[in-house]
Scaffold this motif. Structure first.
Motif, PDB file in Angstrom:
ATOM      1  N   LEU A   1      34.201  37.312  46.728  1.00  0.00           N
ATOM      2  CA  LEU A   1      34.752  38.078  47.395  1.00  0.00           C
ATOM      3  C   LEU A   1      33.882  39.417  48.658  1.00  0.00           C
ATOM      4  O   LEU A   1      34.897  40.359  49.035  1.00  0.00           O
ATOM      5  N   SER A   2      32.928  39.601  49.187  1.00  0.00           N
ATOM      6  CA  SER A   2      32.763  40.206  50.394  1.00  0.00           C
ATOM      7  C   SER A   2      32.887  39.917  51.188  1.00  0.00           C
ATOM      8  O   SER A   2      33.698  40.561  52.152  1.00  0.00           O
ATOM      9  N   THR A   3      33.105  38.134  51.867  1.00  0.00           N
ATOM     10  CA  THR A   3      34.524  38.405  52.216  1.00  0.00           C
ATOM     11  C   THR A   3      35.615  38.655  52.374  1.00  0.00           C
ATOM     12  O   THR A   3      36.500  39.259  54.154  1.00  0.00           O
ATOM     13  N   ALA A   4      36.292  38.879  51.082  1.00  0.00           N
ATOM     14  CA  ALA A   4      37.881  39.261  51.197  1.00  0.00           C
ATOM     15  C   ALA A   4      37.275  40.741  51.247  1.00  0.00           C
ATOM     16  O   ALA A   4      39.196  42.049  51.938  1.00  0.00           O
TER      17      ALA A   4
ATOM     18  N   LYS B   1      28.441  29.834  39.750  1.00  0.00           N
ATOM     19  CA  LYS B   1      29.296  30.822  39.986  1.00  0.00           C
ATOM     20  C   LYS B   1      29.264  32.048  40.450  1.00  0.00           C
ATOM     21  O   LYS B   1      30.320  33.168  41.432  1.00  0.00           O
ATOM     22  N   TRP B   2      28.303  33.284  39.982  1.00  0.00           N
ATOM     23  CA  TRP B   2      28.164  34.251  40.981  1.00  0.00           C
ATOM     24  C   TRP B   2      28.021  34.340  42.691  1.00  0.00           C
ATOM     25  O   TRP B   2      28.299  34.841  43.107  1.00  0.00           O
ATOM     26  N   THR B   3      27.293  32.996  43.062  1.00  0.00           N
ATOM     27  CA  THR B   3      27.272  32.767  43.879  1.00  0.00           C
ATOM     28  C   THR B   3      28.076  32.345  44.678  1.00  0.00           C
ATOM     29  O   THR B   3      28.147  33.180  46.135  1.00  0.00           O
ATOM     30  N   LEU B   4      29.296  32.049  44.654  1.00  0.00           N
ATOM     31  CA  LEU B   4      30.178  32.012  44.980  1.00  0.00           C
ATOM     32  C   LEU B   4      31.601  32.646  44.876  1.00  0.00           C
ATOM     33  O   LEU B   4      32.073  33.457  46.070  1.00  0.00           O
TER      34      LEU B   4
ATOM     35  N   PHE C   1      44.658  39.244  48.272  1.00  0.00           N
ATOM     36  CA  PHE C   1      44.834  37.932  47.374  1.00  0.00           C
ATOM     37  C   PHE C   1      43.000  37.574  46.964  1.00  0.00           C
ATOM     38  O   PHE C   1      42.837  36.887  45.837  1.00  0.00           O
ATOM     39  N   GLY C   2      42.304  37.385  47.954  1.00  0.00           N
ATOM     40  CA  GLY C   2      40.470  37.257  47.389  1.00  0.00           C
ATOM     41  C   GLY C   2      40.243  37.975  46.833  1.00  0.00           C
ATOM     42  O   GLY C   2      39.842  37.668  45.635  1.00  0.00           O
ATOM     43  N   ILE C   3      40.267  38.898  46.392  1.00  0.00           N
ATOM     44  CA  ILE C   3      39.867  40.042  45.302  1.00  0.00           C
ATOM     45  C   ILE C   3      40.708  39.308  44.251  1.00  0.00           C
ATOM     46  O   ILE C   3      39.741  39.754  42.583  1.00  0.00           O
ATOM     47  N   LEU C   4      41.900  39.614  43.868  1.00  0.00           N
ATOM     48  CA  LEU C   4      42.899  38.692  42.896  1.00  0.00           C
ATOM     49  C   LEU C   4      42.367  37.660  42.096  1.00  0.00           C
ATOM     50  O   LEU C   4      42.022  37.768  40.807  1.00  0.00           O
ATOM     51  N   TRP C   5      41.444  37.057  43.431  1.00  0.00           N
ATOM     52  CA  TRP C   5      41.603  35.272  43.235  1.00  0.00           C
ATOM     53  C   TRP C   5      39.741  35.840  42.187  1.00  0.00           C
ATOM     54  O   TRP C   5      39.974  34.655  41.231  1.00  0.00           O
ATOM     55  N   PHE C   6      39.256  36.931  42.459  1.00  0.00           N
ATOM     56  CA  PHE C   6      37.869  37.411  42.065  1.00  0.00           C
ATOM     57  C   PHE C   6      38.002  37.373  41.106  1.00  0.00           C
ATOM     58  O   PHE C   6      37.047  36.709  39.455  1.00  0.00           O
ATOM     59  N   ILE C   7      38.752  38.537  40.062  1.00  0.00           N
ATOM     60  CA  ILE C   7      39.120  38.282  38.787  1.00  0.00           C
ATOM     61  C   ILE C   7      39.180  37.704  38.211  1.00  0.00           C
ATOM     62  O   ILE C   7      38.231  37.461  36.746  1.00  0.00           O
ATOM     63  N   PHE C   8      40.243  36.618  38.159  1.00  0.00           N
ATOM     64  CA  PHE C   8      40.832  35.042  37.653  1.00  0.00           C
ATOM     65  C   PHE C   8      38.755  35.075  37.845  1.00  0.00           C
ATOM     66  O   PHE C   8      38.958  33.715  36.528  1.00  0.00           O
ATOM     67  N   TRP C   9      38.345  34.356  38.373  1.00  0.00           N
ATOM     68  CA  TRP C   9      36.977  33.595  39.074  1.00  0.00           C
ATOM     69  C   TRP C   9      35.505  34.280  37.679  1.00  0.00           C
ATOM     70  O   TRP C   9      35.443  33.257  37.064  1.00  0.00           O
ATOM     71  N   SER C  10      35.873  35.162  37.578  1.00  0.00           N
ATOM     72  CA  SER C  10      35.282  35.762  36.778  1.00  0.00           C
ATOM     73  C   SER C  10      35.185  35.449  35.099  1.00  0.00           C
ATOM     74  O   SER C  10      34.111  35.348  34.706  1.00  0.00           O
ATOM     75  N   ILE C  11      36.548  35.320  35.564  1.00  0.00           N
ATOM     76  CA  ILE C  11      37.080  35.993  33.723  1.00  0.00           C
ATOM     77  C   ILE C  11      36.710  34.110  33.007  1.00  0.00           C
ATOM     78  O   ILE C  11      36.501  33.492  31.483  1.00  0.00           O
TER      79      ILE C  11
END
Length: 506
Positions: free
Chosen positions: A124-127, A116-119, A218-228
């Motif tokens: 997130l860093s790439t975004a 989860k956090w590795t991906l 778009f990448g940051i928005l995905w990270f938020i939903f992925w974390s939840i």
């Protein structure tokens, strides 16, 4: 015992959590590819080309579509850089240097701390780096952009290994082809979406910086939903239903990460024949795939002489065909395995062969179609559609061979095969100095030889069963293998201590 609050929340989710994971995994791959390829189109509006192309005589040249139309000079109001073709090529290749570096570390981190956090942190860093691109390139030019592209590649390096780890924990064997097609099909959605949105954002003199701002956000928005919504294992997911949790623990051998795992058995992995077969297949696939991704637009422009607007549209269609066919191949493979019509090994070989030999034949036919544009484009579309079998073939084979070390194995395979992405554009440039039809035909024959040759190796030595080194406690060591004492997980040690106290130690 599952708490009552968890039971109540799980009832709010109508979709099983492994399918939610599949959707978010698809969006993860989509994000990775949009941030990877957005520079490919943006760079055309960043660079102010001052050199005029030299006319070269080619007896096989196709008629230029622009000669029929009233051509106008394309305005580039935001083109502020004067980079040579070699400089642009170096910048675009920078991503793959970083991408290859972090594959193995990413797989290790995913196996040790969860996918989860590795991906998530990697993407997130790439975004964030994508968002920084306009500022960095304006401040430091090509050098700083090249370094930033390496950092972006390093952020995306753990993507595939971490995803493999997560899928190995969540997806039952008979669903892996279908789920693999869904998740990894995000690559084609990313290619299509990235090209389309980049064109829209830069149309009418739009600033190329908007491309990086859009895909970074778009990448940051995905990270938020992925974390939840997503977790590394079913047993750590707070919202999973009792029924699905029980089902996954019964059908997925690696669903539980609570036991202590042995270090990655690199010695056994590098001596495993099925692993080498998988590596050759991956190199062959990447060779063909990067040939299409990197050079298909150039072939359509330089050889078939389509204008840039038509080229952009026709380049997206093969990716769409590949995405659709991936679902079909995944569904067929899962059905055949589930009904015992063929073994997992046979299914992987069949679909890998379709994804290698089919495209190899199609690109040769396209080159011999000459200036018949509709036939050539049709062959290219068929080529990518057949390549969709790759996702239910060797792409998920790492899950079959080593569900416990799928991350590290995928990291080694992907990291090594990325060399194709570095070599292919440069080699094709050497083979096509004048970009003539005959020169491109030679480049396609080289691609044909690599695709077919590596597929033959895979067909002979591929396997679809879990390897002994992935679970030594279950399979034991092969005869003659030098090894130390077999270590037990903590849970096994505790059981033996109890039995020793009762006088019934094993």
């Amino acid at each position: 015992m599952i708490p009552e609050w968890r039971r109540r929340i799980s009832k709010l989710f109508l979709i099983p959590q492994r399918y939610v994971l599949g959707i978010m995994g698809l969006l993860a791959v989509c994000n990775a590819y949009t941030m990877r390829v957005c520079l490919n189109l943006a760079v055309t509006q960043m660079v102010n080309n001052t050199k005029s192309e030299l006319e070269k005589f080619d007896p096989d040249a196709c008629p230029d579509e622009s000669q029929i139309l009233n051509g106008t000079v394309a305005l580039k109001p935001h083109a502020i850089f004067d980079w040579s073709e070699s400089t642009q090529g170096l910048i675009l290749s920078g991503f793959y240097y970083g991408y290859a570096i972090t594959h193995v570390p990413g797989g290790y981190l995913a196996e040790k701390y969860g996918g989860k956090w590795t991906l998530g942190i990697g993407l997130l860093s790439t975004a964030i780096f994508t968002l920084m691109t306009p500022v960095v390139v304006k401040a430091g030019g090509a050098t700083w952009l090249f370094i930033l592209r390496i950092l972006q590649g390093m952020g995306e390096g753990p993507t595939m290994p971490a995803l493999m780890i997560v899928l190995a924990r969540w997806v039952p064997p008979h669903e892996r082809s279908r789920q693999g097609a869904v998740v990894f099909g995000g690559a084609q959605i990313g290619n299509i979406f990235g090209s389309f949105m980049s064109g829209v954002l830069m149309a009418g003199g739009g600033d190329w910086a908007n491309v990086f701002y859009f895909f970074g956000c778009f990448g940051i928005l995905w990270f938020i939903f992925w974390s939840i919504f997503c977790y590394s294992t079913p047993n750590t997911h707070p919202f999973i239903s009792d029924e699905e949790l029980k089902y996954l623990n019964e059908t997925v051998t690696s669903a539980d990460m609570t036991s202590v795992r042995d270090p990655v058995p690199w010695k056994a992995i590098v001596r495993s024949v099925p692993v080498w077969a998988l590596l050759f297949a991956a190199v062959g696939h990447d060779w063909g795939y990067y040939t299409m991704v990197t050079d298909l637009p150039k072939y359509m422009t330089d050889v078939l002489k389509f204008n840039i607007a038509t080229t952009g549209t026709l380049t997206a269609i093969p990716y769409l065909a590949m995405w659709i066919s991936a679902f079909f191949f995944g569904w067929v493979c899962d059905i055949c395995v589930k009904r015992n019509w063929h073994s997992i090994r046979t299914g992987r070989i069949i679909h890998t062969t379709i994804a290698a030999t089919g495209p190899a034949i199609c690109i040769i036919l396209a080159s011999y179609a000459g200036c018949d544009r509709f036939a050539a484009v049709g062959y290219f579309i068929a080529s990518m559609a057949l390549m969709g079998g790759f996702y239910s073939g060797m792409k998920v084979n790492a899950l079959d061979l080593a569900p416990n070390y799928a991350g590290s194995l995928t990291a080694m395979i992907n990291g090594t095969s990325t060399i194709s992405g570095i070599i292919t554009p440069y080699l094709i440039g050497l083979l096509t100095p004048d970009s003539t039809l005959v020169q491109w035909r030679v480049a396609f024959w080289v691609c044909f030889a690599v695709l077919v040759g590596t597929n033959v190796i895979y067909c002979i030595w591929a396997d679809g069963k879990q390897q002994w080194w992935d679970d030594v406690r279950q399979y034991g060591y092969p005869t003659g293998w030098k090894h130390g004492p077999l270590k037990m997980a903590d849970s096994d040690t505790e059981k033996n201590k109890k039995k020793e106290a009762e006088g019934t130690a094993l």
